[in-house]
Design an enzyme around this catalytic site. Sequence first.
Site, mmCIF file in Angstrom:
data_model
loop_
_atom_site.group_PDB
_atom_site.id
_atom_site.type_symbol
_atom_site.label_atom_id
_atom_site.label_comp_id
_atom_site.label_asym_id
_atom_site.label_seq_id
_atom_site.Cartn_x
_atom_site.Cartn_y
_atom_site.Cartn_z
ATOM 1 N N LYS A 204 0.823 -1.218 0.000
ATOM 2 C CA LYS A 204 0.000 0.000 0.000
ATOM 3 C C LYS A 204 0.854 1.263 0.000
ATOM 4 O O LYS A 204 2.002 1.267 0.412
ATOM 5 C CB LYS A 204 -0.990 -0.055 1.162
ATOM 6 C CG LYS A 204 -2.065 -1.108 0.858
ATOM 7 C CD LYS A 204 -3.275 -1.033 1.700
ATOM 8 C CE LYS A 204 -4.291 -2.066 1.165
ATOM 9 N NZ LYS A 204 -5.271 -2.425 2.152
ATOM 10 N N ARG A 245 -3.240 -10.197 4.878
ATOM 11 C CA ARG A 245 -3.652 -10.344 3.475
ATOM 12 C C ARG A 245 -2.525 -9.788 2.624
ATOM 13 O O ARG A 245 -2.241 -8.587 2.676
ATOM 14 C CB ARG A 245 -4.962 -9.570 3.266
ATOM 15 C CG ARG A 245 -5.517 -9.629 1.867
ATOM 16 C CD ARG A 245 -6.816 -8.817 1.777
ATOM 17 N NE ARG A 245 -7.331 -8.830 0.421
ATOM 18 C CZ ARG A 245 -6.888 -8.052 -0.564
ATOM 19 N NH1 ARG A 245 -5.925 -7.182 -0.339
ATOM 20 N NH2 ARG A 245 -7.406 -8.140 -1.774
HETATM 21 N N1 PMM Z 1 -7.251 -4.150 0.766
HETATM 22 C C1 PMM Z 1 -7.556 -4.247 -0.543
HETATM 23 C C2 PMM Z 1 -8.559 -5.130 -0.992
HETATM 24 N N2 PMM Z 1 -9.220 -5.913 -0.100
HETATM 25 N N3 PMM Z 1 -9.580 -6.637 2.102
HETATM 26 C C3 PMM Z 1 -9.314 -6.542 3.409
HETATM 27 N N4 PMM Z 1 -9.996 -7.305 4.301
HETATM 28 N N5 PMM Z 1 -8.362 -5.695 3.887
HETATM 29 C C4 PMM Z 1 -7.651 -4.886 3.073
HETATM 30 O O1 PMM Z 1 -6.810 -4.113 3.577
HETATM 31 C C5 PMM Z 1 -7.923 -4.933 1.666
HETATM 32 C C6 PMM Z 1 -8.922 -5.849 1.223
HETATM 33 C C7 PMM Z 1 -6.834 -3.394 -1.532
HETATM 34 O O2 PMM Z 1 -5.605 -3.939 -1.897
HETATM 35 P P1 PMM Z 1 -5.357 -4.766 -3.274
HETATM 36 O O3 PMM Z 1 -5.891 -3.899 -4.389
HETATM 37 O O4 PMM Z 1 -3.886 -4.948 -3.349
HETATM 38 O O5 PMM Z 1 -6.082 -6.054 -3.193
#
Ligand code: PMM
Length: 277
Positions: A204, A245
């Site tokens: 991020k 995650r």
């Molecule tokens: N961040 C993203 C997408 N889904 N789900 C949860 N539970 N927590 C998060 O911090 C989160 C998520 C965005 O990141 P990505 O685009 O790299 O998937």
Amino acid sequence: MGICNLTPDSFSDGGRYVELAAALRHCEAMVAAGADLIDVGGESTRPGAGRVPAEEERRRVIPLIRELAGRGLAVSVDTMRASVATDAIEAGACLVNDVSGGRADPAMFAVLAAARLPVVLMHWRGHGDRMDRRDVYTDVVNQVAAELAARVAKAIAAGVDKRSIILDPGLGFAKVGASNWPLLARLDELTALGFPLLVGASRKRFLAPVQGLEPALEKRGAAGRDDATAAVTALVARAGVWCVRVHAVAANAAAVRVAQAVRWAAGSHRADLNGRT
Ligand code: PMM
């Protein structure tokens, strides 16, 4: 939890796994590298992102979820839509990851209540096109904790089993730069809510400055933040979070194992002392 974004526009891995075969290979590789769970998403939540139609989201995620579940793998669906969650559960998903904490779709809690599956409720203040403007806090940790507690109360009132709830501070969601760090520093205040925690720091934007001395890494784009991500993983795993995650599974799995070894040593050390007194 290894991430598989089936989106052409995710900030970190957009467009790489649009073909089912490529997505499957990626997921198998993440499992081989130590992922216990694969999070499949079909709608980008990056800042500025618009919505994807439900039918398109469903078309992206359901075939992969069905394939992975058919191979006996644990799969979660990253969706804010009750209808997509319903179809994903039918296809074999064993967890629903709703980044909106049930706020985006009023029908979500009813689906979760009926499914009796684990659910991640993330702290969220609005869709991608407006979330950066909502990074307004007097005390980010207090407010995130209070807003998460309010979502828990709503979920339970709608029939969601309290034991199925996992909370997530939502790093990067209505949190720009400095707003993210207090959440990592004061995770104990979120743990005090009494639910397992999931943390999603992977790649991020707020990690970019701590890698700022390494322009070569930033040139690799979001993947250049993998080292900083693994460092965050070690810290939050040490603090006892239930799940991280992540995109780069191998390094993060090692970070989790390091934290577990330290936690175990701290516990066994105390047990030794107790035994002696
Ligand atoms: N961040 C993203 C997408 N889904 N789900 C949860 N539970 N927590 C998060 O911090 C989160 C998520 C965005 O990141 P990505 O685009 O790299 O998937």
